[in-house]
Design a protein around this motif. Structure first.
Motif, PDB file in Angstrom:
ATOM      1  N   THR A 117       0.832  -1.199   0.000  1.00  0.00           N
ATOM      2  CA  THR A 117       0.000   0.000   0.000  1.00  0.00           C
ATOM      3  C   THR A 117       0.872   1.257   0.000  1.00  0.00           C
ATOM      4  O   THR A 117       0.644   2.192  -0.777  1.00  0.00           O
ATOM      5  CB  THR A 117      -0.920  -0.019   1.240  1.00  0.00           C
ATOM      6  N   ALA A 121       2.274   4.233  -2.966  1.00  0.00           N
ATOM      7  CA  ALA A 121       2.137   5.675  -2.781  1.00  0.00           C
ATOM      8  C   ALA A 121       3.495   6.376  -2.809  1.00  0.00           C
ATOM      9  O   ALA A 121       3.601   7.553  -2.449  1.00  0.00           O
ATOM     10  CB  ALA A 121       1.432   5.974  -1.460  1.00  0.00           C
ATOM     11  N   ALA A 336      -2.124   4.481   5.674  1.00  0.00           N
ATOM     12  CA  ALA A 336      -2.594   4.856   4.334  1.00  0.00           C
ATOM     13  C   ALA A 336      -3.159   6.277   4.352  1.00  0.00           C
ATOM     14  O   ALA A 336      -2.917   7.060   3.421  1.00  0.00           O
ATOM     15  CB  ALA A 336      -3.648   3.857   3.854  1.00  0.00           C
ATOM     16  N   ALA A 341      -2.480   7.168   0.606  1.00  0.00           N
ATOM     17  CA  ALA A 341      -2.587   5.914  -0.164  1.00  0.00           C
ATOM     18  C   ALA A 341      -4.018   5.395  -0.097  1.00  0.00           C
ATOM     19  O   ALA A 341      -4.768   5.712   0.816  1.00  0.00           O
ATOM     20  CB  ALA A 341      -1.628   4.870   0.398  1.00  0.00           C
ATOM     21  N   GLN A 342      -4.323   4.562  -1.053  1.00  0.00           N
ATOM     22  CA  GLN A 342      -5.664   3.991  -1.138  1.00  0.00           C
ATOM     23  C   GLN A 342      -5.762   2.728  -0.269  1.00  0.00           C
ATOM     24  O   GLN A 342      -4.963   1.815  -0.428  1.00  0.00           O
ATOM     25  CB  GLN A 342      -5.936   3.634  -2.600  1.00  0.00           C
ATOM     26  N   VAL A 343      -6.731   2.699   0.646  1.00  0.00           N
ATOM     27  CA  VAL A 343      -7.023   1.453   1.350  1.00  0.00           C
ATOM     28  C   VAL A 343      -7.751   0.539   0.366  1.00  0.00           C
ATOM     29  O   VAL A 343      -8.645   0.993  -0.333  1.00  0.00           O
ATOM     30  CB  VAL A 343      -7.903   1.729   2.587  1.00  0.00           C
ATOM     31  N   PRO A 344      -7.337  -0.739   0.286  1.00  0.00           N
ATOM     32  CA  PRO A 344      -8.005  -1.635  -0.671  1.00  0.00           C
ATOM     33  C   PRO A 344      -9.524  -1.598  -0.509  1.00  0.00           C
ATOM     34  O   PRO A 344     -10.046  -1.660   0.597  1.00  0.00           O
ATOM     35  CB  PRO A 344      -7.439  -3.019  -0.298  1.00  0.00           C
ATOM     36  N   LYS A 345     -10.202  -1.478  -1.645  1.00  0.00           N
ATOM     37  CA  LYS A 345     -11.664  -1.314  -1.610  1.00  0.00           C
ATOM     38  C   LYS A 345     -12.398  -2.605  -1.962  1.00  0.00           C
ATOM     39  O   LYS A 345     -13.608  -2.699  -1.830  1.00  0.00           O
ATOM     40  CB  LYS A 345     -12.083  -0.245  -2.635  1.00  0.00           C
TER      41      LYS A 345
END
Ligand code: MG
Length: 451
Positions: A117, A121, A336, A341-345
């Protein structure tokens, strides 16, 4: 011979701070996660230990935030580390059981780690220490988001020659020490591991880069067998266990000093915690859960509630203690959030960002925590209430584990030691929590179990 003092000076070069070499933007802090192994809730000076001296961790707490209700996601090493890396309950990744040198399993490819993650980023990433999420090459840290790795792939007692406090395992090969994906040595001198990890960690922090960094430093100790460096052995009033913890504290001090030396003190979030509670059946070689009941391997709070200290000068107000209920699974969303950063969706993430708690904007919110032991759901905490539906002890009798009779209900804020069962007095709470447990059990999808 190199002394502790000139070793530290050589590593940190305190007189040569060079902030201009680290132009990472303030919106992307460096992040350091230090994770002790089998350190109990009561094993640090700032958590009340009477004879173990931990001045660096105490200072870290005085300059930052100390949690009193912080939990790992499991009472043993592998699942709690998997949860930290993924922000998910271990059952979701299938990483529910301790892995051994003869285990085939490991962290599945499809899991997204905190290192992946953050690397996504723009972070440079390193893992220094005990991994324990699969020893085969395809499972090593370098395959899960870390640019580099230095350390041992599983516990330090998984060797035929384990020393103080551990029986060792005849089934295990000699303990390997890895650099990236190569075995550097077998049966390394364990009394030098903390010193060598520290040198690696310090070297990584000092690397010149335009990128922010993420350092994951999962310690080998105070998991048994216990080995302390020459400067620490025999120095603690708490015996060898105290020597080992005091050396870890020294290591934390070197990291704090280095971060300052490179001019990154105000731009680095450092978190310290432990993977599970003290291994009480190891007696004087195991730690202390303080006022909490039981320890490692159990879903009493002594098995899963851990010290946690977070420090980030200028962002985390100094000198605070919080009773906010929090979890190691919160680290991925928290890191994140700060990294942008993107947290897994596309999957269940069990953690939540702790940024409002860290920054003193919130005293926490009602959390529901599930206490899994391998694939068995044993207890739940909702707000202050904890209900056990199955539990075991490790230390109450010499013969080993013993079941005690649930359901058992405790009010953890009034009774952190889980002494006074209120199940008969509060049947409506028992009913509510049984429904919460049932709902969780019905809706939780297991990953392929890794063995
Ligand atoms: Mg552990």
């Amino acid at each position: 011979m190199i002394t502790r003092r000139n070793f530290a000076q050589a590593l940190t070069g305190a007189a040569f701070a060079a902030p201009s070499l680290f132009p990472a933007p303030a919106h992307q802090p460096n992040i350091i996660m230090i994770y002790a192994d089998d350190l109990g809730y009561g094993d640090l000076g700032c958590y009340g230990h009477p004879t173990i001296r931990t001045p660096n961790l105490d200072r870290m707490a005085a300059e930052g935030l100390k949690f009193t209700q912080f939990y790992s996601a499991a009472p043993v090493c592998t699942p709690s580390r998997a949860a930290l890396m993924t922000g998910r309950l271990p059952v979701r990744s299938g990483m529910t059981r301790v892995l051994f040198p003869y285990s085939d399993g490991g962290m599945p490819d499809g899991e997204i780690t905190v290192a992946e993650t953050l690397r996504g980023a723009g972070y440079r990433t390193a893992c220094v220490g005990k991994w324990h999420l699969g020893w085969q090459t395809k499972y090593l840290p370098t395959r899960h988001g870390f640019d580099s790795y230095f350390g041992i792939p599983y516990s330090n007692d998984m060797t035929p020659t384990a020393g103080p406090g551990a029986p060792g395992s005849a089934k295990s090969p000699p303990l390997p020490l890895y650099r990236n994906e190569e075995v550097l040595e077998r049966e390394p001198d364990q009394s030098r591991l903390t010193e060598r990890y520290t040198a690696e960690a310090v070297g990584f922090i000092r690397q010149q880069s335009r990128k922010p960094f993420f350092l994951y430093y999962p310690q080998t100790f105070p998991h048994v067998p216990l080995y302390a460096g020459a400067k620490f052995k025999g120095k603690s009033l708490r015996g060898l266990y105290g020597d080992v913890v005091e050396e870890i504290d020294w290591s934390v001090g070197e990291i704090l000093r280095t971060v300052k030396a490179v001019g990154q003190d105000g731009n680095t979030l450092i978190v310290f915690s432990s993977d599970n509670g003290p291994w009480l059946i190891r007696k004087e070689f195991g730690g202390s859960a303080g006022l909490l009941r039981e320890g490692k391997g159990t879903t009493w709070d002594g098995g899963m509630r851990e010290p946690c200290i977070a420090r980030w000068p200028g962002r985390i107000p100094a000198g605070r203690t919080t009773a906010a209920v929090a979890s190691t699974m919160d680290m991925l969303p928290t890191f994140a959030a700060y990294a942008g950063a993107q947290v897994p969706k596309d999957r269940e993430i069990d953690g939540q960002s702790l940024a409002p708690v860290l920054e003193g904007k919130s005293e926490g919110w009602e959390r529901t925590l599930y206490y899994w032991s391998d694939t068995e759901l044993r207890a739940v905490r909702k707000g202050p209430w904890k209900l056990h539906v199955r539990t075991n002890n490790q230390v109450d009798q010499p013969g080993g584990a013993r079941d005690v009779n649930p359901p058992l209900l405790y009010h953890l804020e009034n009774d952190p030691s889980e002494k006074y069962d209120l199940a008969a007095a509060r049947p409506e709470i028992v009913k509510d929590l049984l429904a919460v447990l049932d709902q969780h059990k019905q809706t939780t999808r297991f990953g392929e179990l890794q063995r």
